[in-house]
Design a protein around this motif. Structure first.
Motif, PDB file in Angstrom:
ATOM      1  N   GLN A  81       0.856  -1.167   0.000  1.00 23.29           N
ATOM      2  CA  GLN A  81       0.000   0.000   0.000  1.00 23.29           C
ATOM      3  C   GLN A  81       0.902   1.228   0.000  1.00 23.29           C
ATOM      4  N   ILE A  85      -9.168  -1.205  10.762  1.00 19.81           N
ATOM      5  CA  ILE A  85      -9.774  -1.907   9.633  1.00 19.81           C
ATOM      6  C   ILE A  85     -10.287  -3.257  10.121  1.00 19.81           C
ATOM      7  N   PRO A  86     -11.556  -3.551   9.975  1.00 20.18           N
ATOM      8  CA  PRO A  86     -12.081  -4.852  10.425  1.00 20.18           C
ATOM      9  C   PRO A  86     -11.499  -5.989   9.601  1.00 20.18           C
ATOM     10  N   ASP A 126      -3.791  -3.951  11.118  1.00 21.57           N
ATOM     11  CA  ASP A 126      -5.016  -3.449  10.477  1.00 21.57           C
ATOM     12  C   ASP A 126      -6.074  -3.114  11.526  1.00 21.57           C
ATOM     13  N   ILE A 127      -6.205  -3.984  12.531  1.00 22.64           N
ATOM     14  CA  ILE A 127      -7.242  -3.780  13.543  1.00 22.64           C
ATOM     15  C   ILE A 127      -6.805  -2.758  14.589  1.00 22.64           C
ATOM     16  N   GLN A 148     -11.789  -8.331   7.307  1.00 24.46           N
ATOM     17  CA  GLN A 148     -12.742  -8.805   6.308  1.00 24.46           C
ATOM     18  C   GLN A 148     -12.027  -9.618   5.243  1.00 24.46           C
ATOM     19  N   GLN A 155      -9.307  -8.739   3.259  1.00 26.04           N
ATOM     20  CA  GLN A 155      -7.946  -8.465   2.850  1.00 26.04           C
ATOM     21  C   GLN A 155      -6.981  -9.596   3.157  1.00 26.04           C
ATOM     22  N   PHE A 178      -4.984   0.755  12.403  1.00 27.11           N
ATOM     23  CA  PHE A 178      -5.724   1.417  11.331  1.00 27.11           C
ATOM     24  C   PHE A 178      -7.238   1.286  11.465  1.00 27.11           C
ATOM     25  N   THR A 191      -2.626  -8.413  10.091  1.00 28.30           N
ATOM     26  CA  THR A 191      -4.003  -8.407  10.577  1.00 28.30           C
ATOM     27  C   THR A 191      -4.102  -7.658  11.901  1.00 28.30           C
TER      28      THR A 191
END
Length: 221
Positions: free
Chosen positions: A49, A203-204, A197-198, A206, A208, A201, A194
Protein backbone atom coordinates in the motif's frame (compact mmCIF):
# COMPACT_ATOMS: atom_id res chain seq x y z
CA UNK A 1 8.96 -22.78 -10.66
CA UNK A 2 6.12 -24.91 -9.33
CA UNK A 3 7.19 -26.13 -5.91
CA UNK A 4 4.26 -28.52 -5.62
CA UNK A 5 5.27 -30.34 -8.76
CA UNK A 6 8.91 -30.46 -7.67
CA UNK A 7 8.19 -31.98 -4.26
CA UNK A 8 6.57 -35.32 -5.09
CA UNK A 9 6.70 -37.92 -2.31
CA UNK A 10 9.24 -40.75 -2.56
CA UNK A 11 8.17 -44.30 -3.25
CA UNK A 12 6.91 -45.99 -0.12
CA UNK A 13 6.98 -49.51 1.26
CA UNK A 14 3.65 -51.33 1.93
CA UNK A 15 4.21 -50.52 5.62
CA UNK A 16 4.05 -46.81 4.83
CA UNK A 17 7.77 -46.04 5.27
CA UNK A 18 10.01 -44.80 2.46
CA UNK A 19 11.79 -47.37 0.36
CA UNK A 20 15.48 -47.59 1.38
CA UNK A 21 16.74 -46.70 -2.10
CA UNK A 22 14.10 -44.12 -2.92
CA UNK A 23 15.51 -40.60 -3.34
CA UNK A 24 13.88 -37.99 -1.12
CA UNK A 25 13.90 -35.44 -3.93
CA UNK A 26 15.01 -35.31 -7.54
CA UNK A 27 16.25 -31.71 -7.55
CA UNK A 28 19.45 -30.90 -9.40
CA UNK A 29 22.41 -29.61 -7.44
CA UNK A 30 22.71 -26.75 -6.62
CA UNK A 31 19.12 -25.67 -5.98
CA UNK A 32 18.22 -23.37 -8.91
CA UNK A 33 16.64 -20.53 -6.92
CA UNK A 34 18.33 -17.16 -6.65
CA UNK A 35 18.04 -14.41 -4.07
CA UNK A 36 16.26 -12.33 -6.70
CA UNK A 37 13.59 -15.01 -7.16
CA UNK A 38 13.07 -15.28 -3.38
CA UNK A 39 12.72 -11.49 -3.19
CA UNK A 40 10.21 -11.63 -6.05
CA UNK A 41 8.10 -14.22 -4.25
CA UNK A 42 8.06 -12.12 -1.10
CA UNK A 43 7.22 -8.95 -3.01
CA UNK A 44 4.30 -10.72 -4.70
CA UNK A 45 3.06 -11.70 -1.24
CA UNK A 46 3.40 -8.20 0.18
CA UNK A 47 0.46 -6.53 -1.59
CA UNK A 48 1.98 -3.07 -0.91
CA UNK A 49 0.00 0.00 0.00
CA UNK A 50 1.28 3.49 -0.76
CA UNK A 51 2.48 5.59 2.18
CA UNK A 52 5.14 8.30 2.34
CA UNK A 53 5.76 8.19 6.10
CA UNK A 54 5.91 5.70 8.93
CA UNK A 55 2.25 5.35 9.93
CA UNK A 56 1.51 6.99 13.31
CA UNK A 57 0.90 4.59 16.16
CA UNK A 58 2.84 1.79 14.48
CA UNK A 59 5.45 1.40 17.24
CA UNK A 60 2.71 1.30 19.88
CA UNK A 61 0.72 -1.26 17.89
CA UNK A 62 3.75 -3.53 17.58
CA UNK A 63 4.67 -3.27 21.27
CA UNK A 64 1.06 -4.19 22.05
CA UNK A 65 1.47 -7.36 19.99
CA UNK A 66 4.72 -8.09 21.86
CA UNK A 67 2.92 -7.76 25.22
CA UNK A 68 0.23 -10.16 24.05
CA UNK A 69 3.01 -12.70 23.50
CA UNK A 70 4.43 -12.06 26.98
CA UNK A 71 7.33 -9.83 25.91
CA UNK A 72 8.26 -6.23 26.64
CA UNK A 73 9.69 -4.00 23.90
CA UNK A 74 11.76 -0.92 24.56
CA UNK A 75 14.42 1.36 23.09
CA UNK A 76 17.81 0.67 24.67
CA UNK A 77 21.53 0.20 24.02
CA UNK A 78 22.07 -3.06 22.12
CA UNK A 79 25.81 -2.96 21.53
CA UNK A 80 26.64 -3.52 17.86
CA UNK A 81 23.22 -5.03 17.10
CA UNK A 82 20.29 -2.97 15.83
CA UNK A 83 17.96 -5.02 17.99
CA UNK A 84 17.83 -8.21 20.01
CA UNK A 85 15.48 -10.42 22.01
CA UNK A 86 16.50 -12.09 25.26
CA UNK A 87 14.56 -15.33 25.53
CA UNK A 88 15.06 -15.76 29.28
CA UNK A 89 13.97 -12.26 30.33
CA UNK A 90 11.43 -12.04 27.48
CA UNK A 91 12.67 -8.59 26.55
CA UNK A 92 12.92 -7.06 23.09
CA UNK A 93 15.40 -4.21 22.77
CA UNK A 94 15.74 -1.85 19.82
CA UNK A 95 18.65 0.60 19.64
CA UNK A 96 17.62 3.95 21.01
CA UNK A 97 19.55 5.96 18.39
CA UNK A 98 17.66 4.53 15.40
CA UNK A 99 15.27 6.77 13.44
CA UNK A 100 11.58 5.89 13.83
CA UNK A 101 11.27 3.97 10.55
CA UNK A 102 14.41 1.89 11.20
CA UNK A 103 13.24 1.19 14.75
CA UNK A 104 9.93 -0.14 13.42
CA UNK A 105 11.71 -2.41 10.94
CA UNK A 106 13.98 -3.68 13.73
CA UNK A 107 10.99 -4.33 16.01
CA UNK A 108 9.22 -6.19 13.20
CA UNK A 109 12.32 -8.35 12.81
CA UNK A 110 12.33 -9.20 16.52
CA UNK A 111 8.58 -9.85 16.60
CA UNK A 112 9.08 -12.26 13.72
CA UNK A 113 11.60 -14.14 15.89
CA UNK A 114 9.18 -14.14 18.84
CA UNK A 115 6.21 -15.40 16.82
CA UNK A 116 8.15 -18.14 15.03
CA UNK A 117 10.66 -19.20 17.71
CA UNK A 118 9.23 -18.03 21.04
CA UNK A 119 7.61 -21.39 21.76
CA UNK A 120 10.90 -23.27 21.38
CA UNK A 121 13.30 -24.21 24.17
CA UNK A 122 16.24 -21.80 24.42
CA UNK A 123 19.36 -22.11 26.60
CA UNK A 124 19.53 -19.68 29.54
CA UNK A 125 20.85 -16.27 28.52
CA UNK A 126 20.46 -16.89 24.80
CA UNK A 127 18.84 -14.48 22.38
CA UNK A 128 18.53 -13.35 18.79
CA UNK A 129 21.68 -11.18 18.61
CA UNK A 130 23.73 -12.27 15.62
CA UNK A 131 20.93 -14.40 14.16
CA UNK A 132 21.82 -16.20 10.95
CA UNK A 133 20.70 -18.91 8.56
CA UNK A 134 17.01 -19.86 8.36
CA UNK A 135 16.16 -17.90 11.53
CA UNK A 136 17.52 -14.65 10.06
CA UNK A 137 16.01 -15.34 6.64
CA UNK A 138 12.59 -15.99 8.21
CA UNK A 139 12.64 -12.87 10.39
CA UNK A 140 13.90 -10.64 7.56
CA UNK A 141 11.29 -12.00 5.16
CA UNK A 142 8.40 -11.40 7.57
CA UNK A 143 9.62 -7.88 8.30
CA UNK A 144 10.05 -7.25 4.55
CA UNK A 145 6.47 -8.27 3.78
CA UNK A 146 5.07 -6.13 6.60
CA UNK A 147 7.13 -3.02 5.79
CA UNK A 148 6.39 -3.30 2.08
CA UNK A 149 2.66 -3.61 2.67
CA UNK A 150 2.84 -0.59 4.98
CA UNK A 151 4.48 1.39 2.18
CA UNK A 152 7.74 1.77 4.10
CA UNK A 153 11.20 1.62 2.54
CA UNK A 154 12.27 -2.02 2.24
CA UNK A 155 15.20 -1.56 -0.15
CA UNK A 156 17.82 -2.40 2.50
CA UNK A 157 16.85 -6.08 2.74
CA UNK A 158 19.20 -8.52 1.05
CA UNK A 159 18.55 -12.16 0.22
CA UNK A 160 21.15 -14.93 0.21
CA UNK A 161 21.23 -17.67 -2.40
CA UNK A 162 18.53 -20.10 -1.31
CA UNK A 163 20.84 -23.12 -1.35
CA UNK A 164 22.88 -21.46 1.41
CA UNK A 165 20.06 -22.01 3.92
CA UNK A 166 17.80 -24.66 2.33
CA UNK A 167 20.67 -26.87 1.18
CA UNK A 168 21.21 -28.44 -2.23
CA UNK A 169 21.58 -32.14 -1.41
CA UNK A 170 18.39 -33.89 -2.67
CA UNK A 171 18.47 -36.21 0.35
CA UNK A 172 17.80 -33.20 2.61
CA UNK A 173 14.58 -32.38 0.69
CA UNK A 174 15.39 -28.68 0.06
CA UNK A 175 12.07 -28.04 -1.68
CA UNK A 176 10.19 -29.24 1.40
CA UNK A 177 12.33 -26.90 3.51
CA UNK A 178 11.50 -23.96 1.22
CA UNK A 179 7.80 -24.77 1.40
CA UNK A 180 7.84 -25.08 5.20
CA UNK A 181 9.78 -21.84 5.65
CA UNK A 182 7.59 -20.03 3.12
CA UNK A 183 4.42 -21.15 4.89
CA UNK A 184 5.80 -20.02 8.25
CA UNK A 185 6.75 -16.63 6.77
CA UNK A 186 3.38 -16.04 5.13
CA UNK A 187 1.30 -17.13 8.13
CA UNK A 188 3.31 -14.98 10.53
CA UNK A 189 3.26 -11.94 8.23
CA UNK A 190 -0.51 -12.30 7.90
CA UNK A 191 -0.82 -12.43 11.69
CA UNK A 192 1.21 -9.22 12.15
CA UNK A 193 -0.56 -7.35 9.35
CA UNK A 194 -4.00 -8.41 10.58
CA UNK A 195 -3.12 -7.17 14.07
CA UNK A 196 -1.94 -3.81 12.69
CA UNK A 197 -5.02 -3.45 10.48
CA UNK A 198 -7.24 -3.78 13.54
CA UNK A 199 -5.16 -2.15 16.31
CA UNK A 200 -3.57 0.74 14.38
CA UNK A 201 -5.72 1.42 11.33
CA UNK A 202 -9.13 0.33 12.63
CA UNK A 203 -9.77 -1.91 9.63
CA UNK A 204 -12.08 -4.85 10.43
CA UNK A 205 -10.74 -8.31 9.49
CA UNK A 206 -12.74 -8.80 6.31
CA UNK A 207 -11.46 -9.93 2.92
CA UNK A 208 -7.95 -8.46 2.85
CA UNK A 209 -6.29 -11.44 4.57
CA UNK A 210 -7.63 -14.07 2.10
CA UNK A 211 -6.48 -11.83 -0.78
CA UNK A 212 -3.09 -11.55 0.87
CA UNK A 213 -2.85 -15.33 1.17
CA UNK A 214 -3.81 -15.80 -2.49
CA UNK A 215 -1.11 -13.33 -3.53
CA UNK A 216 1.41 -15.15 -1.37
CA UNK A 217 0.54 -18.54 -2.86
CA UNK A 218 0.83 -17.17 -6.38
CA UNK A 219 4.18 -15.66 -5.50
CA UNK A 220 5.49 -19.09 -4.49
CA UNK A 221 4.60 -20.73 -7.79
Amino acid sequence: MNLDAASSDPKREPSGGPAPDAPACSLPRPLPVSGEQWSGWLLAAASPQVSEKTPPGLWEGLTWLARREGYTAQRAQCGPALSLTNWESRQIQVRDDLPADEAVRALLHELAHVLTEGHEHHPPGSGTAGCRGIHKLTADSIAFIATTRLGMDSSSYQWPYVASWAGSDPRARPVAIIQAVGTRIINTAVRIITHLDIAVFGIPPQSQVPRFRVAAERGLE
